[in-house]
Every structure is written in structure tokens, then in C-alpha cells.
Write a protein that holds these residues in place. Structure first.
Motif, short mmCIF file in Angstrom:
data_model
loop_
_atom_site.label_atom_id
_atom_site.label_comp_id
_atom_site.label_asym_id
_atom_site.label_seq_id
_atom_site.Cartn_x
_atom_site.Cartn_y
_atom_site.Cartn_z
N VAL A 1 -4.74 -32.10 56.67
CA VAL A 1 -4.79 -32.81 55.52
C VAL A 1 -6.02 -33.66 55.38
CG1 VAL A 1 -3.47 -34.89 54.04
CG2 VAL A 1 -2.27 -32.95 55.29
N VAL A 2 -6.92 -33.42 54.71
CA VAL A 2 -8.21 -34.23 54.64
C VAL A 2 -8.62 -34.87 53.25
CG1 VAL A 2 -10.71 -33.61 54.93
CG2 VAL A 2 -9.14 -32.19 56.30
N GLU A 3 -9.00 -36.22 53.54
CA GLU A 3 -9.06 -36.97 52.30
C GLU A 3 -10.84 -37.00 52.35
OE1 GLU A 3 -5.95 -39.48 54.40
OE2 GLU A 3 -7.70 -38.36 55.23
N TYR B 1 3.98 -23.14 52.24
CA TYR B 1 4.72 -22.49 51.16
C TYR B 1 4.80 -23.39 49.96
CZ TYR B 1 8.51 -20.42 48.76
OH TYR B 1 9.41 -19.88 47.46
N SER B 2 5.21 -24.44 50.00
CA SER B 2 5.36 -25.46 48.71
C SER B 2 5.19 -26.83 49.18
CB SER B 2 6.45 -25.19 48.14
OG SER B 2 6.82 -26.04 47.07
N ILE B 3 4.78 -27.75 48.36
CA ILE B 3 4.56 -29.13 48.93
C ILE B 3 5.48 -29.95 47.76
CG2 ILE B 3 3.04 -31.15 48.75
CD1 ILE B 3 0.76 -29.11 49.37
N ASN B 4 6.11 -30.80 48.14
CA ASN B 4 7.01 -31.68 47.36
C ASN B 4 6.06 -32.83 46.92
OD1 ASN B 4 9.61 -30.28 47.49
ND2 ASN B 4 9.83 -31.35 49.58
N ALA B 5 6.54 -34.19 47.29
CA ALA B 5 5.52 -35.29 47.01
C ALA B 5 4.33 -35.32 47.80
CB ALA B 5 6.38 -36.55 47.10
N MET B 6 3.40 -35.89 46.92
CA MET B 6 2.04 -36.26 47.75
C MET B 6 1.84 -37.70 47.41
SD MET B 6 -0.22 -32.80 46.66
CE MET B 6 -1.43 -32.91 48.04
N ALA C 1 -6.96 -32.91 50.21
CA ALA C 1 -6.67 -31.49 50.12
C ALA C 1 -5.73 -30.95 51.57
CB ALA C 1 -7.72 -30.65 50.12
N ALA C 2 -4.50 -30.31 51.23
CA ALA C 2 -3.55 -29.84 52.19
C ALA C 2 -4.12 -28.25 52.26
CB ALA C 2 -2.31 -29.98 51.92
N ARG D 1 -4.48 -25.67 43.97
CA ARG D 1 -5.38 -26.34 45.08
C ARG D 1 -4.71 -27.25 46.20
NH1 ARG D 1 -9.96 -28.83 41.71
NH2 ARG D 1 -10.84 -29.20 44.06
N GLN D 2 -3.44 -27.42 46.03
CA GLN D 2 -2.76 -28.22 47.01
C GLN D 2 -3.52 -29.47 47.34
OE1 GLN D 2 -2.54 -25.38 50.29
NE2 GLN D 2 -0.33 -24.59 49.51
#
Length: 116
Positions: free
Chosen positions: A4-6, A29-34, A23-24, A75-76
Motif C-alpha cells: 500500500v503506497v501513498e 481479490y477484492s477490497i472492502n473499505a479504503m 494504490a494497493a 486500479r485499486q
């Protein structure tokens, strides 16, 4: 392995704007909350904003109207648009990503400094 890069932090004058990106990458597979959190020197890490996979956003009350969170699921990536910045917005901003079946990951943080 997940990364995970800011990016997008920096120095800005009072009243200015910045857009942060996070960006993750990796086996996702899938991302819930960010979300975005921030920590000023000598203070605890506080919520800035979160956004669900369907785009529902939640903000710290004090930041509503100035900050906007958005995400690009393909783009996650999650973004934080910050407007009308104030010196009290100075902090390290951290990205938090909740990855389905894996867990929660934090970025390393990006410094935002607002000069008066």
C-alpha cells in the motif's frame, strides 16, 4: 504479499489544495473499505474519511465540505482531494485498506504541511 503506497503529499500554502493517492498492489481479490487517517505531531491518529467498495463515503465532521474521498476500484486506488487547506491540516496522512480474506493494511504515510 500486499503493498500500500501513498503519494501526493507536500508543502502548500494556506488556502491551497492537494490530492493524495493510495494504490494497493499484490495478491488482492477484492477490497472492502479504503480510507485516510492523519496524525499530527504528538497527537493520535484520527479518521479523515473512508469509502466503501460501492462508493459510500464517511468523513470526520470537521472536514466535511473541504475534503473529498473517491476510489477507482479497477486500479485499486483511493484518492483524497483536500481544498482550502489550513495549518491545522498539517500531519502525516495514512492510507488504510481492508482486503477481503486477507486483512487490513496501512501505507507508510505521506507528509502534508500547510504553511501560514
Amino acid at each position: 504479499q500486499v503493498h500500500v503506497v501513498e503519494s501526493g503529499g507536500g508543502l502548500v500554502q494556506t488556502g491551497g489544495s492537494l490530492t493524495l493517492s493510495c494504490a494497493a498492489s499484490g495478491t488482492i481479490y477484492s477490497i472492502n473499505a479504503m480510507g485516510w487517517y492523519r496524525q499530527a505531531p504528538g497527537k493520535q491518529r484520527d479518521l479523515v474519511a473512508t469509502i466503501t467498495s460501492s462508493g459510500s463515503a464517511n468523513y470526520a465532521d470537521s472536514l466535511k465540505g473541504r475534503f473529498t474521498i473517491s476510489r477507482d476500484n479497477a486500479r485499486q486506488t483511493v484518492f483524497l482531494q483536500m481544498n482550502s487547506l489550513k495549518p491545522e491540516d498539517t500531519a502525516v496522512y495514512y492510507c488504510k485498506v481492508d482486503i477481503v480474506g486477507v486483512g487490513v493494511y496501512w501505507g507508510q504515510g505521506t507528509q502534508v504541511t500547510v504553511s501560514s
